[in-house]
Scaffold this active site. Sequence first.
Site, PDB file in Angstrom:
ATOM      1  N   CYS A   1       6.097   3.427  -3.879  1.00 49.62           N
ATOM      2  CA  CYS A   1       6.651   3.539  -5.234  1.00 49.62           C
ATOM      3  C   CYS A   1       6.647   4.990  -5.723  1.00 49.62           C
ATOM      4  CB  CYS A   1       5.911   2.606  -6.203  1.00 49.62           C
ATOM      5  SG  CYS A   1       6.759   2.387  -7.787  1.00 49.62           S
ATOM      6  N   HIS A  27       5.981  -2.456  -3.915  1.00 59.47           N
ATOM      7  CA  HIS A  27       4.515  -2.458  -3.877  1.00 59.47           C
ATOM      8  C   HIS A  27       3.986  -3.534  -2.920  1.00 59.47           C
ATOM      9  CE1 HIS A  27       3.512   0.282  -7.245  1.00 59.47           C
ATOM     10  NE2 HIS A  27       4.644  -0.137  -7.774  1.00 59.47           N
ATOM     11  N   GLU A  87       1.174  -3.721  -1.784  1.00 56.19           N
ATOM     12  CA  GLU A  87      -0.242  -3.933  -2.099  1.00 56.19           C
ATOM     13  C   GLU A  87      -0.477  -4.860  -3.280  1.00 56.19           C
ATOM     14  OE1 GLU A  87       0.768  -0.658  -5.026  1.00 56.19           O
ATOM     15  OE2 GLU A  87       1.525  -1.456  -3.121  1.00 56.19           O
TER      16      GLU A  87
END
Length: 254
Positions: free
Chosen positions: A113, A199, A201
């Site tokens: 990002c 993202h 994560e």
Amino acid sequence: MASPLRIAVLECDTPVPNADVKYGGYRGVFATLLKESATALGQPEKLNPESGLDITGWDVVDKQEYPDLEDVDALLLTGSKHDSFDDQPWILKLVEYTKKAIKHNRVRVLGICFGHQIIGRALNANVGRSNDGWEIAVCDMDLTEQGKKIFGKDKLRIQQMHQDIVHEYPPNVVPLGFSPKCAVQGMYSPGHFITVQGHPEFREDIITEIITIRAERGVWSPEEAQDALIRGKTEHDGVYIFVVFLKFLLGELE
């Protein structure tokens, strides 16, 4: 036994409060994902999930601390609420450090990002606000032909949380993917870096907390927030993406 893979997480922000406490900053968020991905990779002789990852965290915002490039194998630039196109001193320092890392003949760089955008900026690409507004929660990322070869799929599903983008691909960079709201969803330079705008994560608890906090601040309408909360709970390819990223760090993508 292979030496541990030394990954320096450049923490470009602090997670939302509950996630920060639960995971211990973005280092902890990514350590969780990296361990899961190393397990999914299934190559313990090359990368043991328990002993093969040496993950350190570096506060590049307030402390402006950075590892010596000779002491790491890889850098991971995290997401951030800050603007990648801002000229705050810490951001300018991060851009200059990233330029050096990209040119390094051994160190490999992962951009997530904001980190994806910083790499774009380091390569003199235009970064800034998107004219198409926010892209949030789990969305489809269509892959280019090269992206399909690298990821082994036609498209990826990935958590998104951004209104800033890299507006065009820098020269000599392999385009990985695109979406209706973002033409530059991922970049690849063999032996140097690989990035995604999304993202991988973000887990359900993290994305739910972010959406809830920002909805309360009026960032989106109640209808937009509710739709995002529903989509944020759907399955996505976060671990799958990081398996590919680990292959890149291990030199298996060339």
